[in-house]
Scaffold this active site. Structure first.
Site, PDB file in Angstrom:
ATOM      1  N   LYS A  37       0.474 -64.217  55.955  1.00  0.00           N
ATOM      2  CA  LYS A  37       1.591 -63.852  55.588  1.00  0.00           C
ATOM      3  C   LYS A  37       1.850 -62.830  54.620  1.00  0.00           C
ATOM      4  CE  LYS A  37       5.711 -65.911  57.871  1.00  0.00           C
ATOM      5  NZ  LYS A  37       5.793 -64.881  58.530  1.00  0.00           N
ATOM      6  N   LYS A  81     -12.990 -72.704  40.260  1.00  0.00           N
ATOM      7  CA  LYS A  81     -11.151 -72.839  40.526  1.00  0.00           C
ATOM      8  C   LYS A  81     -11.204 -71.766  39.848  1.00  0.00           C
ATOM      9  CE  LYS A  81      -7.153 -73.789  40.995  1.00  0.00           C
ATOM     10  NZ  LYS A  81      -6.260 -74.874  42.142  1.00  0.00           N
ATOM     11  N   GLU A 123      -7.990 -78.331  40.025  1.00  0.00           N
ATOM     12  CA  GLU A 123      -6.811 -79.030  41.433  1.00  0.00           C
ATOM     13  C   GLU A 123      -7.060 -78.240  42.545  1.00  0.00           C
ATOM     14  OE1 GLU A 123      -6.326 -82.089  42.105  1.00  0.00           O
ATOM     15  OE2 GLU A 123      -5.665 -81.070  43.526  1.00  0.00           O
ATOM     16  N   PHE A 124      -6.991 -78.273  43.153  1.00  0.00           N
ATOM     17  CA  PHE A 124      -6.661 -77.407  44.378  1.00  0.00           C
ATOM     18  C   PHE A 124      -5.435 -78.313  44.938  1.00  0.00           C
ATOM     19  CE2 PHE A 124     -11.342 -77.852  43.535  1.00  0.00           C
ATOM     20  CZ  PHE A 124     -11.342 -76.366  43.483  1.00  0.00           C
ATOM     21  N   THR A 141     -12.182 -68.911  40.805  1.00  0.00           N
ATOM     22  CA  THR A 141     -12.610 -67.981  42.101  1.00  0.00           C
ATOM     23  C   THR A 141     -11.549 -68.183  43.775  1.00  0.00           C
ATOM     24  OG1 THR A 141     -15.170 -68.181  41.405  1.00  0.00           O
ATOM     25  CG2 THR A 141     -14.916 -67.647  43.193  1.00  0.00           C
ATOM     26  N   THR A 176      -2.008 -74.203  30.347  1.00  0.00           N
ATOM     27  CA  THR A 176      -3.060 -72.875  30.395  1.00  0.00           C
ATOM     28  C   THR A 176      -2.503 -71.647  30.503  1.00  0.00           C
ATOM     29  OG1 THR A 176      -4.260 -73.339  32.050  1.00  0.00           O
ATOM     30  CG2 THR A 176      -4.690 -74.611  30.001  1.00  0.00           C
ATOM     31  N   PRO A 177      -1.293 -71.321  30.324  1.00  0.00           N
ATOM     32  CA  PRO A 177      -0.758 -70.364  29.928  1.00  0.00           C
ATOM     33  C   PRO A 177      -1.530 -69.201  29.424  1.00  0.00           C
ATOM     34  CG  PRO A 177       0.908 -71.167  28.718  1.00  0.00           C
ATOM     35  CD  PRO A 177      -0.064 -71.915  28.446  1.00  0.00           C
ATOM     36  N   CYS A 227      -0.035 -70.370  39.279  1.00  0.00           N
ATOM     37  CA  CYS A 227      -1.468 -70.090  38.887  1.00  0.00           C
ATOM     38  C   CYS A 227      -1.727 -68.697  38.985  1.00  0.00           C
ATOM     39  CB  CYS A 227      -2.309 -70.472  40.011  1.00  0.00           C
ATOM     40  SG  CYS A 227      -1.314 -72.438  39.245  1.00  0.00           S
ATOM     41  N   GLY A 263       0.216 -84.772  30.493  1.00  0.00           N
ATOM     42  CA  GLY A 263       0.482 -83.548  30.482  1.00  0.00           C
ATOM     43  C   GLY A 263       1.203 -84.279  32.165  1.00  0.00           C
ATOM     44  N   ARG A 305       8.418 -70.453  38.712  1.00  0.00           N
ATOM     45  CA  ARG A 305       7.236 -69.877  37.885  1.00  0.00           C
ATOM     46  C   ARG A 305       6.834 -68.155  38.318  1.00  0.00           C
ATOM     47  NH1 ARG A 305       3.749 -74.109  35.289  1.00  0.00           N
ATOM     48  NH2 ARG A 305       4.001 -75.481  37.490  1.00  0.00           N
TER      49      ARG A 305
HETATM   50  P1  NAD Z   1       3.253 -77.814  33.212  1.00  0.00           P
HETATM   51  O1  NAD Z   1       2.984 -76.862  32.350  1.00  0.00           O
HETATM   52  O2  NAD Z   1       4.348 -78.254  34.797  1.00  0.00           O
HETATM   53  O3  NAD Z   1       3.083 -79.635  32.531  1.00  0.00           O
HETATM   54  C1  NAD Z   1       2.082 -79.672  31.668  1.00  0.00           C
HETATM   55  C2  NAD Z   1       2.504 -80.571  30.901  1.00  0.00           C
HETATM   56  O4  NAD Z   1       1.878 -80.092  29.422  1.00  0.00           O
HETATM   57  C3  NAD Z   1       4.012 -79.980  29.608  1.00  0.00           C
HETATM   58  O5  NAD Z   1       5.012 -81.147  30.315  1.00  0.00           O
HETATM   59  C4  NAD Z   1       3.628 -80.061  28.682  1.00  0.00           C
HETATM   60  O6  NAD Z   1       5.162 -80.838  27.768  1.00  0.00           O
HETATM   61  C5  NAD Z   1       2.455 -80.797  28.899  1.00  0.00           C
HETATM   62  N1  NAD Z   1       1.609 -80.808  27.039  1.00  0.00           N
HETATM   63  C6  NAD Z   1       1.135 -79.869  26.930  1.00  0.00           C
HETATM   64  N2  NAD Z   1       0.931 -79.712  26.103  1.00  0.00           N
HETATM   65  C7  NAD Z   1       0.736 -81.209  25.507  1.00  0.00           C
HETATM   66  C8  NAD Z   1      -0.298 -82.634  24.700  1.00  0.00           C
HETATM   67  N3  NAD Z   1      -0.825 -81.492  23.482  1.00  0.00           N
HETATM   68  N4  NAD Z   1       0.118 -83.818  24.923  1.00  0.00           N
HETATM   69  C9  NAD Z   1       1.139 -83.760  25.416  1.00  0.00           C
HETATM   70  N5  NAD Z   1       1.263 -82.984  26.566  1.00  0.00           N
HETATM   71  C10 NAD Z   1       1.089 -81.775  26.504  1.00  0.00           C
HETATM   72  O7  NAD Z   1       1.590 -77.218  33.870  1.00  0.00           O
HETATM   73  P2  NAD Z   1       1.222 -77.756  35.809  1.00  0.00           P
HETATM   74  O8  NAD Z   1       1.981 -76.279  36.508  1.00  0.00           O
HETATM   75  O9  NAD Z   1       0.717 -78.654  35.365  1.00  0.00           O
HETATM   76  O10 NAD Z   1      -0.409 -77.178  35.596  1.00  0.00           O
HETATM   77  C11 NAD Z   1      -0.955 -78.037  34.258  1.00  0.00           C
HETATM   78  C12 NAD Z   1      -2.689 -77.244  34.213  1.00  0.00           C
HETATM   79  O11 NAD Z   1      -3.332 -77.980  35.970  1.00  0.00           O
HETATM   80  C13 NAD Z   1      -2.861 -75.770  34.334  1.00  0.00           C
HETATM   81  O12 NAD Z   1      -4.468 -75.580  34.129  1.00  0.00           O
HETATM   82  C14 NAD Z   1      -2.757 -74.589  35.419  1.00  0.00           C
HETATM   83  O13 NAD Z   1      -3.390 -73.514  35.704  1.00  0.00           O
HETATM   84  C15 NAD Z   1      -3.530 -76.382  36.624  1.00  0.00           C
HETATM   85  N6  NAD Z   1      -2.951 -75.934  37.815  1.00  0.00           N
HETATM   86  C16 NAD Z   1      -1.660 -75.711  38.640  1.00  0.00           C
HETATM   87  C17 NAD Z   1      -1.390 -76.104  39.978  1.00  0.00           C
HETATM   88  C18 NAD Z   1      -0.017 -76.391  40.587  1.00  0.00           C
HETATM   89  O14 NAD Z   1       0.399 -75.625  41.588  1.00  0.00           O
HETATM   90  N7  NAD Z   1       0.834 -75.920  39.274  1.00  0.00           N
HETATM   91  C19 NAD Z   1      -2.339 -76.090  40.667  1.00  0.00           C
HETATM   92  C20 NAD Z   1      -3.971 -76.493  40.121  1.00  0.00           C
HETATM   93  C21 NAD Z   1      -3.869 -75.789  38.991  1.00  0.00           C
HETATM   94  C1  UDX Z   2      -2.330 -72.134  44.268  1.00  0.00           C
HETATM   95  C2  UDX Z   2      -3.229 -72.621  44.928  1.00  0.00           C
HETATM   96  O1  UDX Z   2      -3.125 -72.278  46.954  1.00  0.00           O
HETATM   97  C3  UDX Z   2      -3.421 -73.829  45.290  1.00  0.00           C
HETATM   98  O2  UDX Z   2      -5.080 -74.020  45.642  1.00  0.00           O
HETATM   99  C4  UDX Z   2      -3.388 -74.062  44.081  1.00  0.00           C
HETATM  100  O3  UDX Z   2      -3.918 -75.192  43.248  1.00  0.00           O
HETATM  101  C5  UDX Z   2      -2.676 -72.943  42.410  1.00  0.00           C
HETATM  102  O4  UDX Z   2      -2.526 -71.825  43.060  1.00  0.00           O
HETATM  103  P1  UDX Z   2       0.717 -72.187  44.232  1.00  0.00           P
HETATM  104  O5  UDX Z   2       0.347 -71.332  43.590  1.00  0.00           O
HETATM  105  O6  UDX Z   2       1.114 -74.034  44.711  1.00  0.00           O
HETATM  106  O7  UDX Z   2      -1.302 -72.798  44.651  1.00  0.00           O
HETATM  107  O8  UDX Z   2       0.873 -72.116  46.331  1.00  0.00           O
HETATM  108  P2  UDX Z   2       0.773 -71.179  47.351  1.00  0.00           P
HETATM  109  O9  UDX Z   2       1.015 -72.376  48.636  1.00  0.00           O
HETATM  110  O10 UDX Z   2      -1.145 -70.544  47.109  1.00  0.00           O
HETATM  111  O11 UDX Z   2       1.186 -70.093  47.132  1.00  0.00           O
HETATM  112  C6  UDX Z   2       1.503 -69.294  46.264  1.00  0.00           C
HETATM  113  C7  UDX Z   2       2.360 -67.911  46.101  1.00  0.00           C
HETATM  114  O12 UDX Z   2       1.979 -66.814  47.877  1.00  0.00           O
HETATM  115  C8  UDX Z   2       3.451 -67.975  46.782  1.00  0.00           C
HETATM  116  O13 UDX Z   2       4.554 -67.392  46.911  1.00  0.00           O
HETATM  117  C9  UDX Z   2       3.370 -68.178  48.403  1.00  0.00           C
HETATM  118  O14 UDX Z   2       4.617 -67.678  49.110  1.00  0.00           O
HETATM  119  C10 UDX Z   2       2.241 -66.558  48.120  1.00  0.00           C
HETATM  120  N1  UDX Z   2       1.882 -67.091  49.835  1.00  0.00           N
HETATM  121  C11 UDX Z   2       0.910 -67.584  50.352  1.00  0.00           C
HETATM  122  C12 UDX Z   2       2.214 -65.657  50.509  1.00  0.00           C
HETATM  123  O15 UDX Z   2       2.887 -64.769  49.901  1.00  0.00           O
HETATM  124  N2  UDX Z   2       1.418 -65.316  52.153  1.00  0.00           N
HETATM  125  C13 UDX Z   2       0.233 -66.190  52.178  1.00  0.00           C
HETATM  126  O16 UDX Z   2       0.169 -66.040  53.144  1.00  0.00           O
HETATM  127  C14 UDX Z   2       0.289 -67.441  51.499  1.00  0.00           C
END
Ligand code: NAD
Ligand code: UDX
Length: 463
Positions: A268, A221, A162-163, A223, A93-94, A277, A10, A347
């Site tokens: 905010k 996570k 991941e946070f 929570t 993991t949509p 997420c 990924g 997204r």
């Molecule tokens: P993303 O959609 O940006 O990336 C996921 C990637 O996985 C895609 O490029 C997809 O093509 C690839 N993929 C899917 N199935 C595959 C397979 N079988 N083999 C190889 N590649 C494959 O998603 P993301 O935002 O990076 O999120 C990934 C995970 O991390 C999710 O579970 C999400 O909830 C979690 N997460 C995301 C964030 C964030 O800020 N985006 C933060 C913390 C946790």
């Molecule tokens: C969130 C969590 O913060 C992160 O720990 C987790 O790993 C993934 O999900 P992210 O969605 O990337 O991160 O951004 P975040 O800063 O949490 O903002 C999420 C949404 O809430 C944004 O649309 C942001 O604009 C909004 N937001 C955030 C507010 O409207 N007010 C705030 O005070 C904070």
């Protein structure tokens, strides 16, 4: 075990930045990030590091320093699995869009595919790390697939959620509040935990590396995201009450945030939270709670989403009402489309839903976002399936220049808090707009007094 070879499945918003930082901090570990999406991998390998697929401050510099040395991007998933000792699963993991749990549960099909592929390919023992956000007890299913379809090798499963937040991913990864690692209590489980602890300990102080059982880690996570989103919905709920009572939400947020028990962050008021997420993870939490028959728990958390939907909807409703109850045929300019500043990720961005509402009212939207392409905007709207793609195309146009986007508009709506919006020549924008010139500030970004003194009818959230 001394880890020298890591694979990450990924190459998205989590896999890419996280592996780049591990590569930078652990020069002795070879890291291969693999993905099925060939375009994405090609972009990660683009000679010009400014073309990598994810915009995140500081990321391209790190990729420039590590790529080709100990960080590699590839579509050869099998080879990377085979060579590695430790495999991060970082796939999407949509929310499910079909079948049981449609619209609520997390879709684990990508996770299962990864497990089956690892099982098929692995010829020696591996540590498999859940980096994706997963429902509590997913590790059980992973273990069952790995043990029942594998070649008799041993798998240890760890949960290491991941946070990072987008827009600050690199800072969050370099200096995390904590790293959470859940594993089995058996000696093999503990050994696997220690192997991953040693990777992070290259730059994270050991006292910030938290070790728990697998289930606590998985559930922590969900929570954390539920608590964070709840704060935004709580402040947004109060913002509506402020608008009725002449209280000011910024003042209220400051006043409560100085209580050390409450804390000042994440208060905010806004047009509503977006991102991939919060909504997905809360819906998943609601689904899990219901599955255990915990209806009160489910209802409690669902309210966070209901409030957020309301906040987005009331923003668009207010635009229509304020513009004399019709926006039909009117040009309305959106500044910002990304779900927050400093990311190109759109997204679940509030902008998508506000635009959809206004297009239903036959408005014409002109858009400027410093990092989002017209193609992405159209794909976000088409995904809602509210109308045909050509209708969407007719009603929304992206501009390269914010001043051009604002020219002859009835109103400007601020949907993302990009810093540069604050520094625009607002007098020039005012002069080019139709009068009265309205600004709807969905991020409370601009100086209300200054905007009013220029002549704008200026409305923000919660005042
Ligand atoms: P993303 O959609 O940006 O990336 C996921 C990637 O996985 C895609 O490029 C997809 O093509 C690839 N993929 C899917 N199935 C595959 C397979 N079988 N083999 C190889 N590649 C494959 O998603 P993301 O935002 O990076 O999120 C990934 C995970 O991390 C999710 O579970 C999400 O909830 C979690 N997460 C995301 C964030 C964030 O800020 N985006 C933060 C913390 C946790
Ligand atoms: C969130 C969590 O913060 C992160 O720990 C987790 O790993 C993934 O999900 P992210 O969605 O990337 O991160 O951004 P975040 O800063 O949490 O903002 C999420 C949404 O809430 C944004 O649309 C942001 O604009 C909004 N937001 C955030 C507010 O409207 N007010 C705030 O005070 C904070």
């Amino acid at each position: 075990m001394n880890i020298t070879n890591i694979c990450c499945i990924g190459a998205g918003y989590v896999g890419g930045p996280t592996m780049a930082v591990i590569a930078e901090k652990c020069p002795n570990i070879k890291i291969t990030v693999v993905d099925l999406n060939e375009t994405r991998i090609a972009n990660w390998n683009d000679e010009d590091v400014n073309n990598i697929p994810i915009y995140e401050p500081g990321l391209n510099e790190i990729v420039a320093r590590t790529r080709g040395k100990n960080l590699f991007f590839s579509t050869d998933v099998d080879k990377a699995i085979d060579e590695s000792q430790l495999i991060f699963i970082s796939v999407n993991t949509p929310t499910k869009t079909y079948g049981t749990g449609k619209g609520m549960a997390a879709d684990l099909k990508h996770i299962e595919l990864c497990a089956r592929q690892i099982a098929k390919v692995a010829k020696n023992n591996k540590i498999v790390v859940e980096k994706s956000t997963l429902p509590v007890r997913t590790a059980e299913a992973l273990k069952s697939i790995l043990d029942n379809t594998g070649n008799g090798v041993q798998f240890q499963i760890l949960s290491n959620p991941e946070f990072l937040a987008e827009g600050t991913a690199i800072q969050d990864l370099l200096n995390p509040d904590r790293v959470l690692i859940g594993g089995e209590t058996s000696p093999e489980g503990q050994k696997a935990i220690e192997a991953l602890v040693d990777v992070y300990a290259n730059w994270v102080p050991r006292e910030r590396i938290l070790k728990t059982n697998v289930w606590s880690s998985e559930l922590s996570k969900l929570t954390a995201n539920a608590f964070l989103a709840q704060r935004v919905s709580s402040i947004n709920a109060m913002s509506e009450l402020c608008e009725k009572t002449e209280a000011n939400i910024n003042e209220v947020a400051k006043a409560i945030g100085m209580d050390s028990r409450i804390g000042s962050k994440f208060l905010k008021a806004s047009v509503g939270f977006g991102g991939s997420c919060f909504q997905k993870d809360i819906l998943n939490l609601v689904y899990i709670s219901k599955a255990f028959g915990l209806n009160e728990v489910a209802d409690y958390w669902e309210q966070v989403i209901i409030m957020n939907d309301h906040q987005k909807r009331r923003f668009s409703k207010n635009i229509v009402q304020t513009l004399y109850n019709t926006v039909s045929g009117k040009k309305i300019t959106f500044l910002g489309w990304a779900f927050k500043k400093d990311t190109n990720d759109t997204r679940e961005s509030a902008a998508i839903y506000v635009a959809d509402d206004l297009i239903n009212e036959q408005a014409y939207i002109a858009l400027f976002d410093p990092k989002v392409s017209q193609k992405q905007v159209l794909s976000d709207l088409d995904y809602l399936e509210t109308r045909t793609a050509s209708e969407n195309e007719k009603h929304i146009t992206s501009y390269e220049n914010p001043y051009e986007a604002c020219k002859n508009a009835h109103a400007v709506a601020i949907l993302t808090e990009w810093d540069e919006f604050k520094d625009y020549d607002w007098q020039k924008i005012y002069d080019s707009m139709l009068k009265p010139a309205f600004v709807f500030d969905g991020r409370n970004l601009l100086d209300a007094e200054k905007m009013k003194s220029i002549g704008f009818v200026y409305q923000s959230i919660g005042s």
